[in-house]
Design a protein around this motif. Structure first.
Motif, PDB file in Angstrom:
ATOM      1  N   THR A 258       0.611  -0.971   0.114  1.00 14.09           N
ATOM      2  CA  THR A 258       0.163  -0.076   0.297  1.00 14.09           C
ATOM      3  C   THR A 258       0.808   1.530   0.105  1.00 14.09           C
ATOM      4  O   THR A 258       1.660   1.494   0.852  1.00 14.09           O
ATOM      5  N   ILE A 259       0.378   2.251  -1.415  1.00 11.17           N
ATOM      6  CA  ILE A 259       1.197   3.306  -0.614  1.00 11.17           C
ATOM      7  C   ILE A 259       0.654   4.796  -0.546  1.00 11.17           C
ATOM      8  O   ILE A 259      -1.034   4.575  -1.094  1.00 11.17           O
ATOM      9  N   ALA A 260       1.289   5.278   0.498  1.00 16.01           N
ATOM     10  CA  ALA A 260       0.155   6.488   0.755  1.00 16.01           C
ATOM     11  C   ALA A 260      -0.048   7.372  -0.193  1.00 16.01           C
ATOM     12  O   ALA A 260       0.375   7.487  -0.794  1.00 16.01           O
ATOM     13  N   ASP A 261      -1.180   7.506  -0.413  1.00 11.10           N
ATOM     14  CA  ASP A 261      -2.296   8.299  -0.728  1.00 11.10           C
ATOM     15  C   ASP A 261      -1.897   9.987  -0.815  1.00 11.10           C
ATOM     16  O   ASP A 261      -2.232  10.614  -0.402  1.00 11.10           O
ATOM     17  N   ALA A 262      -0.488  10.374  -1.778  1.00 11.92           N
ATOM     18  CA  ALA A 262      -1.270  12.371  -1.878  1.00 11.92           C
ATOM     19  C   ALA A 262      -1.763  12.860  -2.338  1.00 11.92           C
ATOM     20  O   ALA A 262      -1.852  13.861  -1.556  1.00 11.92           O
ATOM     21  N   ALA A 263      -2.734  11.823  -3.116  1.00  8.54           N
ATOM     22  CA  ALA A 263      -4.036  12.960  -3.646  1.00  8.54           C
ATOM     23  C   ALA A 263      -5.183  12.955  -2.403  1.00  8.54           C
ATOM     24  O   ALA A 263      -6.063  13.480  -3.099  1.00  8.54           O
ATOM     25  N   GLN A 264      -4.857  11.752  -1.455  1.00  6.18           N
ATOM     26  CA  GLN A 264      -5.660  12.103  -0.863  1.00  6.18           C
ATOM     27  C   GLN A 264      -5.324  12.416   0.741  1.00  6.18           C
ATOM     28  O   GLN A 264      -5.641  12.399   1.347  1.00  6.18           O
ATOM     29  N   LEU A 265      -4.891  13.471   0.310  1.00  2.00           N
ATOM     30  CA  LEU A 265      -3.683  14.175   1.691  1.00  2.00           C
ATOM     31  C   LEU A 265      -4.279  15.569   1.330  1.00  2.00           C
ATOM     32  O   LEU A 265      -3.540  16.275   0.706  1.00  2.00           O
ATOM     33  N   ASP A 266      -4.993  16.366   2.215  1.00  2.51           N
ATOM     34  CA  ASP A 266      -5.566  17.494   2.038  1.00  2.51           C
ATOM     35  C   ASP A 266      -4.913  18.943   3.418  1.00  2.51           C
ATOM     36  O   ASP A 266      -5.669  17.902   4.271  1.00  2.51           O
ATOM     37  N   ALA A 267      -3.863  19.939   3.724  1.00  2.00           N
ATOM     38  CA  ALA A 267      -3.726  20.537   4.534  1.00  2.00           C
ATOM     39  C   ALA A 267      -4.992  20.946   4.658  1.00  2.00           C
ATOM     40  O   ALA A 267      -5.089  21.947   3.701  1.00  2.00           O
ATOM     41  N   LEU A 268      -5.490  21.151   6.473  1.00  2.00           N
ATOM     42  CA  LEU A 268      -6.076  21.653   6.562  1.00  2.00           C
ATOM     43  C   LEU A 268      -5.269  23.641   7.524  1.00  2.00           C
ATOM     44  O   LEU A 268      -6.029  24.325   6.763  1.00  2.00           O
ATOM     45  N   GLU A 269      -4.904  23.250   8.259  1.00  2.00           N
ATOM     46  CA  GLU A 269      -4.398  24.904   9.381  1.00  2.00           C
ATOM     47  C   GLU A 269      -2.574  23.812   9.318  1.00  2.00           C
ATOM     48  O   GLU A 269      -2.270  22.661   8.797  1.00  2.00           O
ATOM     49  N   ASP A 270      -1.610  24.728   8.679  1.00  2.00           N
ATOM     50  CA  ASP A 270      -0.406  24.450   9.444  1.00  2.00           C
ATOM     51  C   ASP A 270       0.418  25.680   9.606  1.00  2.00           C
ATOM     52  O   ASP A 270       0.569  26.745   8.571  1.00  2.00           O
ATOM     53  N   THR A 271       0.344  25.794  10.837  1.00  2.00           N
ATOM     54  CA  THR A 271       1.245  27.100  12.055  1.00  2.00           C
ATOM     55  C   THR A 271       1.933  26.343  12.873  1.00  2.00           C
ATOM     56  O   THR A 271       2.491  25.173  12.946  1.00  2.00           O
ATOM     57  N   LEU A 272       2.709  27.128  13.674  1.00  2.00           N
ATOM     58  CA  LEU A 272       3.785  26.651  13.961  1.00  2.00           C
ATOM     59  C   LEU A 272       3.672  25.913  15.716  1.00  2.00           C
ATOM     60  O   LEU A 272       3.843  26.086  16.567  1.00  2.00           O
TER      61      LEU A 272
ATOM     62  N   GLN B 239      -0.925  20.687  12.925  1.00  2.00           N
ATOM     63  CA  GLN B 239      -0.905  20.927  11.476  1.00  2.00           C
ATOM     64  C   GLN B 239      -1.897  19.990  11.606  1.00  2.00           C
ATOM     65  O   GLN B 239      -2.040  19.372  12.787  1.00  2.00           O
ATOM     66  N   VAL B 240      -2.884  19.880  10.978  1.00  2.00           N
ATOM     67  CA  VAL B 240      -4.265  19.101  10.594  1.00  2.00           C
ATOM     68  C   VAL B 240      -4.254  19.776   9.628  1.00  2.00           C
ATOM     69  O   VAL B 240      -4.280  20.178   8.270  1.00  2.00           O
ATOM     70  N   PHE B 241      -4.849  18.242   8.830  1.00  2.00           N
ATOM     71  CA  PHE B 241      -5.192  17.479   7.370  1.00  2.00           C
ATOM     72  C   PHE B 241      -6.254  16.888   7.326  1.00  2.00           C
ATOM     73  O   PHE B 241      -6.505  15.623   8.671  1.00  2.00           O
ATOM     74  N   ARG B 242      -6.545  15.972   6.440  1.00  2.00           N
ATOM     75  CA  ARG B 242      -7.584  14.991   5.965  1.00  2.00           C
ATOM     76  C   ARG B 242      -6.869  14.279   4.918  1.00  2.00           C
ATOM     77  O   ARG B 242      -5.577  14.628   4.738  1.00  2.00           O
ATOM     78  N   TYR B 243      -6.870  12.568   5.744  1.00  2.00           N
ATOM     79  CA  TYR B 243      -6.528  11.934   4.170  1.00  2.00           C
ATOM     80  C   TYR B 243      -7.048  11.033   4.482  1.00  2.00           C
ATOM     81  O   TYR B 243      -8.583  10.376   5.807  1.00  2.00           O
ATOM     82  N   LYS B 244      -8.312  10.353   2.853  1.00  2.00           N
ATOM     83  CA  LYS B 244      -8.910   9.246   3.164  1.00  2.00           C
ATOM     84  C   LYS B 244      -9.680   9.602   3.903  1.00  2.00           C
ATOM     85  O   LYS B 244     -10.502  10.224   3.989  1.00  2.00           O
ATOM     86  N   ASP B 245     -10.387   8.447   4.356  1.00  2.00           N
ATOM     87  CA  ASP B 245     -11.482   8.751   4.982  1.00  2.00           C
ATOM     88  C   ASP B 245     -11.144   9.346   6.596  1.00  2.00           C
ATOM     89  O   ASP B 245     -12.560   9.643   7.783  1.00  2.00           O
ATOM     90  N   PHE B 246     -10.271   9.556   6.915  1.00  2.00           N
ATOM     91  CA  PHE B 246     -10.125  10.328   7.986  1.00  2.00           C
ATOM     92  C   PHE B 246      -9.908  12.050   7.707  1.00  2.00           C
ATOM     93  O   PHE B 246      -9.128  12.343   7.547  1.00  2.00           O
ATOM     94  N   PRO B 247     -11.468  12.511   8.415  1.00  2.00           N
ATOM     95  CA  PRO B 247     -11.698  13.937   8.060  1.00  2.00           C
ATOM     96  C   PRO B 247     -10.722  15.148   8.443  1.00  2.00           C
ATOM     97  O   PRO B 247     -10.714  16.319   8.053  1.00  2.00           O
ATOM     98  N   ARG B 248     -10.021  14.675   9.306  1.00  2.00           N
ATOM     99  CA  ARG B 248      -9.371  15.783  10.236  1.00  2.00           C
ATOM    100  C   ARG B 248      -8.386  15.033  11.624  1.00  2.00           C
ATOM    101  O   ARG B 248      -8.911  14.946  12.629  1.00  2.00           O
ATOM    102  N   LEU B 249      -6.727  15.152  11.082  1.00  2.00           N
ATOM    103  CA  LEU B 249      -6.287  14.500  11.997  1.00  2.00           C
ATOM    104  C   LEU B 249      -5.404  15.681  12.134  1.00  2.00           C
ATOM    105  O   LEU B 249      -5.316  16.449  11.663  1.00  2.00           O
ATOM    106  N   SER B 250      -5.145  15.500  13.665  1.00  3.42           N
ATOM    107  CA  SER B 250      -3.648  17.111  14.134  1.00  3.42           C
ATOM    108  C   SER B 250      -2.545  16.053  14.463  1.00  3.42           C
ATOM    109  O   SER B 250      -2.870  14.790  14.230  1.00  3.42           O
ATOM    110  N   ILE B 251      -1.224  16.754  14.553  1.00  3.08           N
ATOM    111  CA  ILE B 251      -0.255  16.435  15.114  1.00  3.08           C
ATOM    112  C   ILE B 251       0.462  17.771  15.359  1.00  3.08           C
ATOM    113  O   ILE B 251       0.444  18.628  14.362  1.00  3.08           O
ATOM    114  N   ARG B 252       1.470  17.542  16.601  1.00  2.00           N
ATOM    115  CA  ARG B 252       2.074  18.120  16.708  1.00  2.00           C
ATOM    116  C   ARG B 252       3.206  18.451  15.863  1.00  2.00           C
ATOM    117  O   ARG B 252       3.915  20.202  15.970  1.00  2.00           O
ATOM    118  N   LEU B 253       4.218  17.573  15.258  1.00  2.00           N
ATOM    119  CA  LEU B 253       5.160  18.031  14.325  1.00  2.00           C
ATOM    120  C   LEU B 253       4.994  19.185  13.199  1.00  2.00           C
ATOM    121  O   LEU B 253       4.009  18.357  12.412  1.00  2.00           O
TER     122      LEU B 253
END
Length: 428
Positions: A216-230, A233-247
């Motif tokens: 399985t190759i991670a699908d760049a076409a299904q990854l959308d950045a929603l927020e990206d600040t210091l 980050q918050v982004f959408r990936y496949k069936d996950f509408p809102r994923l957040s990370i600190r990195l």
């Protein structure tokens, strides 16, 4: 044996050096009763991003309720960080007990193990004795002959971005390096892959076909950045509408997506990894030294980038988070890295370079690095210590520039320590 004595023993000259082959690791594990055969693994290989992907995977597994071991290298501050269970580094007493037990086996071997092989065996024994349900195992330099490849077929192989590093050992093209990394793929596992160049993807596709394992190759076409600040980050990936990370950094969204794919692969194998564990695990993951903001006014960023690809990613992140800002780079490199190309990626942003010597026998000295920069007419100052380099960078930056420390993980721990011990250096 105390914990410190165990570390001194691990670092002793008996185990120094790098010798290709898995025979020593396999013999040592055999003498220890094959602890690796009782563990379930996510094996993380690649060039850049292995630590971040490993941290994401371990945190999501913990959130799903699994007792999880995490094996990484090298370390930032303390050796114990390399061997963790549920976020806790191995205690001194446990390390001493494990090494005391391994010592007679290692010393009786005709072909002694290397330090990395010794530590890998110690970690696997610790995870087994502690009852870990999963182990996230970060490979070292390579794949095919890396001591972590002595494990049986893992549940998942997660392949991070492949780039040019350790070319003297692994090959001088991405495809050749990919061949070395792909050798960890064994029948019975699933493979998840960071989006790669076509020639690299083809290497892994061929290996997966030969071993009859799904890819399985991670699908760049299904990854959308929603927020990206210091702040994160918050982004959408496949069936996950809102994923957040600190990195921080666009590459970390892809690293997180790769880790999510690893969890989905576990689901297909019958393991329970609920959506809420994926969401909370990602949001809770912290991994120091990866575009980590340590100070503001001026901004001070610590990054462990150590090759040209990492330097370009760091430069792109600096442009994104600090548009229009010039940068004072606190730079230390290892002699066997492509530091000439690394410098080229950073130079367009730089007002000044402050050079230091990383804590490694492979380090290029601060003065040698300054000489290289001077031949390119780049302003630079060599410092005797890492701490002096941090102070000098602050003096040069004033309040209107950004400071970025990078070039080697072997300087990162001492850079971070400046912000917890030195007056006036408050964390953000």
């Amino acid at each position: 044996m105390t914990g410190q004595e165990a570390i001194a023993y691990i670092h002793s000259t008996s185990w120094l050096g790098s010798k290709p082959g898995l025979s020593r690791t396999r013999e040592l594990l055999d003498r220890l009763g094959h602890p690796e055969c009782h563990l379930t693994f996510i094996h993380v290989v690649g060039t850049n991003g292995k630590g971040s992907v490993s941290a994401f995977c371990a945190q999501m597994l913990r959130a799903a309720g699994y007792k999880t071991g995490l094996y990484t290298s090298p370390y930032l501050t303390r050796f114990h960080e390399r061997i963790q269970i549920d976020g806790e580094p191995i205690p001194d007493k446990s390390l001493a007990r494990i090494i005391t037990g391994i010592r007679p086996h290692a010393e009786s071997m005709i072909d002694h193990p290397t330090e990395f092989e010794l530590v890998t065996a110690a970690a696997l024994l610790y995870y087994y004795r502690s009852g870990c349900q999963f182990v996230v195992l970060e490979a070292g330099m390579g794949g095919r002959l890396d001591s972590t490849n002595a494990i049986p077929s893992p549940a998942v192989v997660a392949v991070t971005r492949i780039g040019l590093d350790h070319t003297e050992h692994l090959g001088d093209t991405p495809a050749l390096i990919a061949v070395e990394k792909a050798d960890v793929i064994k029948r019975g596992c699933e493979v998840v892959l960071y989006p790669q160049e076509d020639e690299v993807t083809e290497v892994f596709a061929r290996r997966c076909a030969a071993e009859q394992v799904p890819l399985t190759i991670a699908d760049a076409a299904q990854l959308d950045a929603l927020e990206d600040t210091l702040a994160g980050q918050v982004f959408r990936y496949k069936d996950f509408p809102r994923l957040s990370i600190r990195l921080l950094g666009a590459h970390q969204r892809f690293n997180a997506a790769l880790a999510v794919e690893a969890m989905l692969a576990l689901r297909r194998q019958g393991f329970s990894v609920p959506d809420d564990a994926i969401l909370s695990g990602l949001s809770q993951t912290a991994w120091p030294g990866r575009f980590e903001v340590l100070h503001q006014a001026p901004w001070f960023v610590l990054d462990c980038g150590h090759n040209p690809q990492c330097a370009q990613v760091c430069a792109d992140a600096l442009r994104h988070y600090f548009p229009g800002k010039r940068v004072v780079f606190l730079l230390g490199v290892l002699r066997d890295k492509d530091y000439h190309d690394l410098i080229s990626r950073l130079a367009p942003l730089a007002t000044h370079f402050v050079t230091v010597t990383p804590d490694s026998p492979r380090a290029l000295s601060a003065q040698e690095l300054a000489d290289v920069l001077s031949t390119r007419a780049l302003p630079c100052t060599a410092c005797r210590t890492i701490e002096e380099g941090v102070m000098k960078a602050f003096q040069l930056a004033g309040t209107d520039r950004v400071i970025c420390a990078l070039g080697s993980l072997y300087m990162a721990g001492r850079v971070r320590a400046c912000f917890s011990a030195a007056p006036g250096y408050d964390s953000i």
